[in-house]
Design an enzyme around this catalytic site. Sequence first.
Site, PDB file in Angstrom:
ATOM      1  N   ALA A  64      38.920  44.397  35.905  1.00 20.37           N
ATOM      2  CA  ALA A  64      39.491  44.745  37.212  1.00 20.37           C
ATOM      3  C   ALA A  64      40.488  45.882  37.169  1.00 20.37           C
ATOM      4  O   ALA A  64      41.320  46.019  38.064  1.00 20.37           O
ATOM      5  CB  ALA A  64      40.147  43.502  37.814  1.00 20.37           C
ATOM      6  N   ASN A  81      43.153  38.067  33.222  1.00 17.79           N
ATOM      7  CA  ASN A  81      42.355  38.637  32.136  1.00 17.79           C
ATOM      8  C   ASN A  81      42.713  40.091  31.858  1.00 17.79           C
ATOM      9  O   ASN A  81      42.545  40.576  30.740  1.00 17.79           O
ATOM     10  CB  ASN A  81      40.866  38.535  32.469  1.00 17.79           C
ATOM     11  N   HIS A 106      46.923  46.018  40.372  1.00 15.05           N
ATOM     12  CA  HIS A 106      47.322  46.119  38.961  1.00 15.05           C
ATOM     13  C   HIS A 106      47.864  47.517  38.696  1.00 15.05           C
ATOM     14  O   HIS A 106      47.151  48.508  38.867  1.00 15.05           O
ATOM     15  CB  HIS A 106      46.134  45.841  38.041  1.00 15.05           C
TER      16      HIS A 106
END
Length: 254
Positions: A121, A177, A205
């Site tokens: 991601a 993750n 993120h």
Amino acid sequence: MKVGIIGCGAIANIITTSIVSENNDIDIAYFFDKDIERAENLASLAGGVAALDFDDMVDNVDLVLECASPDSVKHFAPKVLKKGRDMIVMSIGAFMDIDFYQEVEKIAKDNNAKVHLPSGAIVGLDGIKAVAKFGLKEVNLVTRKSPKSLGKDIDKEEVLFEGKASEAVKEFPLNINVAATISIACQRDIDVRIIVDPNVDRNVHEITAKGDFGEFKTTTMNYPCAANPKTSMLAALSAIRLLKSFNETICVGM
């Protein structure tokens, strides 16, 4: 290439739907899940087989794609690799256990198998890998998610975690993750901050890397999967891209 899937949830559905809709040389043929109904539903979509026996599935495929959980990685990865089969692992947090990482690495080498970890991601992983051994001094990850995505019932912004990636994946094994992916890429236990924010509707993120090479910063703002808000669409898309790359003659990037 014949593929078997472990875990038939949201990510597996996205990957399977995309692959079977195109004319390519990837055959997702076997589906394994502790919930046999989920495996049967996905197998029906792909014209494949819902595997009742895990070993039988592995014996009949070239590669196994894990879309389940860190615990599933620890249970199934050694079995897959001992049979000389390659593996794509989505639940990368399992590899923050150094002993397990080294065990898997040895088994893979001994059996001429490979483990592939998708970028997931985030963006910018190629850059982090490139500078990992060349004066990289600092890597930080700030992850911001909605309360729904983190399974929280709050109405104001709150820092849920601040510390090392190895601890973050223990506290949020199904949510972070990306911290494990970055840590493995740069071979260090990176600094992580996790923020729950009711004002965001995406999984955000932010990665900052500094060193002798200079500095770079990336921001990824992912829409969560409709079927599973804990994960991002980009995670599934990165696995699709990786699968397709195995059949390409010219590959771009690392």
